[in-house]
Design a protein around this motif. Structure first.
Motif, mmCIF file in Angstrom:
data_model
loop_
_atom_site.group_PDB
_atom_site.id
_atom_site.type_symbol
_atom_site.label_atom_id
_atom_site.label_comp_id
_atom_site.label_asym_id
_atom_site.label_seq_id
_atom_site.Cartn_x
_atom_site.Cartn_y
_atom_site.Cartn_z
ATOM 1 N N VAL A 34 -6.443 -46.141 51.626
ATOM 2 C CA VAL A 34 -6.529 -44.960 50.782
ATOM 3 C C VAL A 34 -7.882 -44.857 50.080
ATOM 4 C CG1 VAL A 34 -4.040 -44.803 50.394
ATOM 5 C CG2 VAL A 34 -5.441 -46.108 48.807
ATOM 6 N N ARG A 35 -8.389 -43.640 49.978
ATOM 7 C CA ARG A 35 -9.663 -43.380 49.319
ATOM 8 C C ARG A 35 -9.479 -42.868 47.895
ATOM 9 N NH1 ARG A 35 -13.730 -42.505 53.026
ATOM 10 N NH2 ARG A 35 -15.075 -42.617 51.207
ATOM 11 N N ALA A 36 -8.239 -42.546 47.533
ATOM 12 C CA ALA A 36 -7.989 -41.941 46.223
ATOM 13 C C ALA A 36 -8.470 -42.794 45.055
ATOM 14 C CB ALA A 36 -6.502 -41.611 46.073
ATOM 15 N N PRO A 37 -8.294 -44.134 45.051
ATOM 16 C CA PRO A 37 -8.764 -44.901 43.888
ATOM 17 C C PRO A 37 -10.256 -44.722 43.610
ATOM 18 C CG PRO A 37 -7.219 -46.216 45.141
ATOM 19 C CD PRO A 37 -7.495 -44.986 45.969
ATOM 20 N N ALA A 38 -11.073 -44.773 44.644
ATOM 21 C CA ALA A 38 -12.512 -44.622 44.434
ATOM 22 C C ALA A 38 -12.846 -43.249 43.871
ATOM 23 C CB ALA A 38 -13.263 -44.851 45.742
ATOM 24 N N LEU A 39 -12.213 -42.208 44.407
ATOM 25 C CA LEU A 39 -12.536 -40.858 43.974
ATOM 26 C C LEU A 39 -11.952 -40.532 42.606
ATOM 27 C CD1 LEU A 39 -12.067 -38.963 47.360
ATOM 28 C CD2 LEU A 39 -14.200 -39.640 46.276
ATOM 29 N N LYS A 239 -9.697 -42.932 56.909
ATOM 30 C CA LYS A 239 -10.384 -44.188 57.186
ATOM 31 C C LYS A 239 -9.841 -44.749 58.486
ATOM 32 C CE LYS A 239 -11.610 -48.594 54.980
ATOM 33 N NZ LYS A 239 -11.378 -49.467 53.805
ATOM 34 N N PRO A 240 -10.683 -44.850 59.504
ATOM 35 C CA PRO A 240 -12.125 -44.605 59.511
ATOM 36 C C PRO A 240 -12.461 -43.118 59.419
ATOM 37 C CG PRO A 240 -11.381 -45.006 61.734
ATOM 38 C CD PRO A 240 -10.183 -45.243 60.846
ATOM 39 N N ARG A 241 -13.643 -42.832 58.936
ATOM 40 C CA ARG A 241 -14.071 -41.435 58.804
ATOM 41 C C ARG A 241 -14.059 -40.739 60.153
ATOM 42 N NH1 ARG A 241 -17.212 -38.065 55.486
ATOM 43 N NH2 ARG A 241 -18.467 -36.562 56.662
ATOM 44 N N LEU A 242 -14.615 -41.402 61.168
ATOM 45 C CA LEU A 242 -14.576 -40.856 62.521
ATOM 46 C C LEU A 242 -13.582 -41.657 63.332
ATOM 47 C CD1 LEU A 242 -18.338 -40.107 63.301
ATOM 48 C CD2 LEU A 242 -16.522 -38.484 62.724
ATOM 49 N N HIS A 257 -13.925 -32.301 62.490
ATOM 50 C CA HIS A 257 -13.771 -32.139 61.041
ATOM 51 C C HIS A 257 -12.999 -33.344 60.510
ATOM 52 C CE1 HIS A 257 -13.501 -29.812 57.300
ATOM 53 N NE2 HIS A 257 -12.256 -30.246 57.200
ATOM 54 N N PRO A 258 -13.687 -34.292 59.829
ATOM 55 C CA PRO A 258 -13.026 -35.517 59.360
ATOM 56 C C PRO A 258 -12.043 -35.274 58.217
ATOM 57 C CG PRO A 258 -15.416 -35.790 59.511
ATOM 58 C CD PRO A 258 -15.136 -34.329 59.627
#
Length: 277
Positions: A34-39, A239-242, A257-258
């Motif tokens: 998950v990317r939410a914590p960083a953002l 994640k991964p972005r691509l 479109h990632p």
């Protein structure tokens, strides 16, 4: 020799956790991606909020108990939900928005002043705003969505609300797909259809709204070689972005479109929903 401080080393400085820190949790299985914590934690910092968002690994078997326990934590103000918990999260809310009711899943829940919990789903709105920000026109376009789970259902709602010309939906769970189509038809009669396989040849935009692509050995959710030239392939995996799907699509000359755009576009919605100022 004196050691350099964090400013001199270029390290970022974040406010320390205090006794007054407000808590937020993002629940998933898996949750490491998950990317939410960083953002969100960066957002808390910009807003000067004494708050922190932490990842919580919760299995489907434990999910109800984990959410019940978190609701009892007095300084926990909100929760976010990712795979595979969005449908279950909606059922555990005291109040649900129209989007949550139609989509059948929630990706955010907040504590109200009276102690009750309200659910919302920003996946679809974030996805649509992310596409628009990248210059992709939706009105009148034909869109295929593979996956009718929590994210896919929310994306279907947002796409229809944005005025797509036609929406084709696929999910291997025929019962789940049929239930979603029934709910969509109550608001947008005749605007969406279900198919036995992803409809790729007629689509202007094809969306992977499944978790396939999170792991290196995941199969492709569909064959991008069947997507006509000049079309768009979008993924919700962050994640991964691509992902393998996007790399393969790009190699075929398709526009990709990632998934990270979907989360980036939700930040302002989270700020308002959680009343962060």
């Amino acid at each position: 020799m004196t050691s350099s401080g964090p400013e001199e080393r270029g390290a970022s400085i974040t406010p320390p956790i205090s006794g007054a820190t407000r808590l937020y949790a993002v629940l998933g299985d898996p949750v490491a991606q998950v990317r939410a914590p960083a953002l969100l934690n960066a957002l808390f910092g910009r807003l000067g909020r004494d708050a922190v968002l932490v990842p919580v690994l919760a299995t489907p078997d434990d999910f109800t108990d984990v959410v019940g326990g978190l609701k009892r934590v007095g300084n926990l103000d909100g929760m976010l939900f990712t795979v595979p918990h969005k449908a279950a999260a909606a059922r555990l809310a005291d109040r649900r928005s129209t989007v949550v009711t139609v989509a059948g899943g929630a990706n955010a829940m907040r504590r109200e002043p009276d102690g009750s919990w309200s659910a919302e789903n920003f996946d679809g709105a974030g996805f649509v705003r992310g596409l628009a920000a990248a210059g992709h026109v939706l009105r009148g376009r034909r869109v295929t969505v593979s996956g009718a789970g929590g994210a896919g259902s929310s994306i279907a709602v947002a796409l229809l609300d944005a005025g797509v010309g036609g929406l084709s939906l696929y999910d291997p769970d025929a019962e789940r797909l049929a239930a979603l189509l029934k709910r969509l038809d109550e608001h947008w009669p005749g605007r969406s259809v279900g198919t036995e396989a992803p409809e790729l040849e007629l689509a202007d935009i094809v969306v992977n709204a499944t978790p396939l692509g999170m792991r290196p050995d995941d199969p492709l959710p569909f064959d991008p070689a069947r997507v006509p030239p000049g079309r768009v392939v979008a993924d919700i995996v962050m994640k991964p972005r691509l992902t393998r799907l996007l790399k393969r699509s790009a190699s075929l000359g398709l526009t990709v479109h990632p998934g990270i755009h979907m989360l980036d576009a939700q930040l302002d919605s989270y700020r308002h929903f959680f009343r962060l100022g």
